[in-house]
Write an enzyme that holds these catalytic residues in place. Structure first.
Site, short mmCIF file in Angstrom:
data_model
loop_
_atom_site.label_atom_id
_atom_site.label_comp_id
_atom_site.label_asym_id
_atom_site.label_seq_id
_atom_site.Cartn_x
_atom_site.Cartn_y
_atom_site.Cartn_z
N LYS A 36 41.31 32.39 -27.17
CA LYS A 36 40.68 33.14 -26.09
C LYS A 36 40.94 34.64 -26.24
O LYS A 36 40.03 35.46 -26.09
CB LYS A 36 41.20 32.65 -24.73
CG LYS A 36 40.56 33.35 -23.54
CD LYS A 36 41.22 32.93 -22.24
CE LYS A 36 40.95 31.47 -21.90
NZ LYS A 36 41.51 31.12 -20.56
N LEU A 153 35.36 36.88 -5.34
CA LEU A 153 34.29 36.91 -6.33
C LEU A 153 33.40 35.68 -6.22
O LEU A 153 33.88 34.58 -5.99
CB LEU A 153 34.86 36.96 -7.75
CG LEU A 153 35.86 38.06 -8.09
CD1 LEU A 153 36.20 37.97 -9.58
CD2 LEU A 153 35.33 39.41 -7.73
N CYS A 154 32.11 35.89 -6.42
CA CYS A 154 31.17 34.78 -6.56
C CYS A 154 30.74 34.73 -8.01
O CYS A 154 30.26 35.73 -8.56
CB CYS A 154 29.95 34.99 -5.67
SG CYS A 154 30.25 34.77 -3.91
N PHE A 252 24.58 31.35 2.93
CA PHE A 252 25.21 30.03 2.80
C PHE A 252 24.67 29.01 3.82
O PHE A 252 25.36 28.09 4.20
CB PHE A 252 26.74 30.14 2.94
CG PHE A 252 27.37 31.00 1.89
CD1 PHE A 252 27.43 30.57 0.58
CD2 PHE A 252 27.90 32.24 2.21
CE1 PHE A 252 27.99 31.36 -0.41
CE2 PHE A 252 28.47 33.04 1.24
CZ PHE A 252 28.52 32.60 -0.08
N GLY A 256 21.16 21.06 0.91
CA GLY A 256 20.85 20.49 -0.39
C GLY A 256 21.96 19.63 -0.94
O GLY A 256 22.36 18.63 -0.32
N CYS A 263 36.67 26.62 -6.69
CA CYS A 263 37.31 27.26 -5.54
C CYS A 263 37.19 26.46 -4.25
O CYS A 263 38.18 25.94 -3.74
CB CYS A 263 36.74 28.67 -5.35
SG CYS A 263 37.14 29.81 -6.69
N LYS A 326 26.56 25.83 -10.01
CA LYS A 326 25.51 26.63 -9.38
C LYS A 326 24.87 27.49 -10.46
O LYS A 326 25.39 27.61 -11.58
CB LYS A 326 26.08 27.51 -8.26
CG LYS A 326 26.97 28.64 -8.73
CD LYS A 326 27.30 29.57 -7.57
CE LYS A 326 28.03 30.81 -8.07
NZ LYS A 326 28.28 31.77 -6.98
#
Length: 450
Positions: A36, A153-154, A252, A256, A263, A326
């Site tokens: 990494k 964070l998203c 949000f 669905g 998270c 997502k």
């Protein structure tokens, strides 16, 4: 500008390291994974996040960002950000072993005044516990302070969330720690981002409370979708109307397949576990139902598909569009899409998966599924199609083109990504959660299947 180390080069750590370098700091990222670190040193992120590779490469070239496996090298920094994962243990509590290992490894090299800043999502009380550990393990003793600065964070827009957050939470033990963090984030603060200063336990609770509220909102609208199916109402119109209410807001509020990822699921379970440890378990008991509603969303989609396949999956091919939890990421942790795919596969269905970014991760984790290189290949010969991840490319799919490839025109739009009118007119048996009257409401004739 500060010299900063970022300990842990996962989603949070890599994005935070690159973001801090972009603000002008000298940053070194640390991880024990040699492969990494080699990839990062070459300007390549080990995961997909829009805009991140460019951010890494630009700051490496500018001499502000580097990566290492050496904790001793990192210890020279003035500020150390803890960005280590806190996965779920059996029973729901957070596994703190990785975070503890990082602190125990770094501590012996801390010989000067510095600030340890936690960004990981942790049970309340963690900062105080780490402070006690450092008092014993760090040669600098009380000159090493601990603060908590939770991330919000998203995935899919993590770069923007790092450089342009909607707020900064500074959990600090004293004015000196606050001053250091304000200097670190000076460009962001100067841009007008709100700053919330709190004590350590309050900062820890803010993050878990934020994620729990988000999860509750998502499960709420999915519970309403269940009710809509029983009552004949349309959940998308309900969501639209609720979204105009200033007390509720639109974000949000999409029904669905529910939430997944690394998270929300683990955080609501860890929050409940910590509440029971503190003797106030009933205060957060409702989160168990939030979790149950979310898992029920996946089960309902399986039932829709089973119904379209005549009551059983044996001998049927199901095209699953989406593997990431997502759109905008290649993260498959607790992916609702792959959960559905695995249930169908376990019930003897042939599952063909396509995802724009997450195929490699999905293939490594679930090699028994079939993976195709395009939507058309996945749909070819399918008895039913399931749209399970909200990728933009799925929104523009042509129902006639796909109809020519599929064996039967059955589709479950679990993310409300498609225009139902188009698909119904093209002769598809279209199902979407919470919209039971959709077919009956279409008054225009269905186009020929020929």
């Amino acid at each position: 500008m500060s010299t900063i180390s970022v300990l842990g080069c996962g989603y949070l750590g890599v994005t935070h390291a690159a973001g801090m370098a972009e603000l002008g700091h000298q940053v070194i990222g640390v991880d024990v994974d040699i492969a990494k670190i080699a990839a990062l040193a070459g300007g390549r992120s080990p995961f997909f996040e829009p805009g991140l590779d460019e951010l890494i490469s630009r700051n490496i070239a500018a001499g502000r960002l580097s990566f290492t496996t050496s904790y001793e090298e990192a210890a020279a920094a003035d500020v150390h950000f803890l960005c280590v994962g806190t996965p779920q243990r059996d029973g729901g509590a957070a596994d703190m072993s990785y975070l503890d290992a990082v602190v125990e490894t770094l501590a012996p090299f801390l010989v000067k005044e510095c600030l340890i800043v936690g960004k990981s999502t942790v049970p309340v009380g963690t900062a105080a516990r780490i402070t006690s550990m450092l008092r014993v393990l760090a040669p600098a003793g009380e000159a090493v302070s601990v603060a908590w600065n939770p991330e919000f964070l998203c995935e899919g827009k993590a770069v923007s969330d790092t450089l342009h957050p909607d707020r900064l939470v500074l959990g600090v033990p004293d004015e000196r720690a606050e001053k250091v963090l304000r200097e670190v984030y000076a460009p962001i603060i100067d841009a007008g981002v709100p700053v919330v200063v709190a004590d350590l336990p309050t900062a820890e609770v803010i993050k878990t409370a934020a994620n729990s509220f988000t999860a509750t909102k998502i499960s709420f609208i999915n519970a309403i979708a269940e009710f809509c199916e029983a009552s004949g109402a349309d959940v998308t119109v309900v969501s639209e109307a609720l979204g105009y209410d200033a007390r509720i807001g639109r974000q949000f509020l999409n029904s669905g397949l529910g939430f997944g990822g690394g998270c929300l699921p683990k955080d609501i379970r860890a929050f409940q576990a910590r509440a029971y440890e503190l003797g106030v378990g009933q205060a957060l008991a409702f989160l168990a139902e939030v979790d149950a509603v979310n898992l029920r969303c996946r089960e309902r989609v399986v039932e829709y598909l089973r119904k379209q396949c005549g009551g059983a999956f044996t001998g049927r091919r199901i095209a699953v569009l989406g593997a990431a939890f997502k759109g905008g990421t290649d993260d498959i942790r607790d992916s609702p899409a792959l959960h559905v795919a695995n249930i169908v596969s376990a019930q003897e269905g042939e599952v063909a998966v396509y995802d724009p970014q997450a195929m490699s991760n999905a293939r490594r984790a679930f090699p028994h599924l079939v993976y195709e290189n395009s939507v058309l290949e996945a749909v070819r010969g399918a008895d039913a199609v399931a749209v399970l991840t909200d990728w933009p490319e799925f929104v523009t799919l042509n129902p006639y083109t796909l109809g020519d490839e599929a064996r039967s025109r059955n589709i479950v739009d679990a993310r409300h990504a498609l225009d139902p009118t188009q698909w119904l007119r093209a002769g598809w048996n279209y199902i979407a959660p919470g919209r039971p009257a959709l077919q009956a409401s279409l008054n225009e004739p269905v186009d020929s299947l020929v």
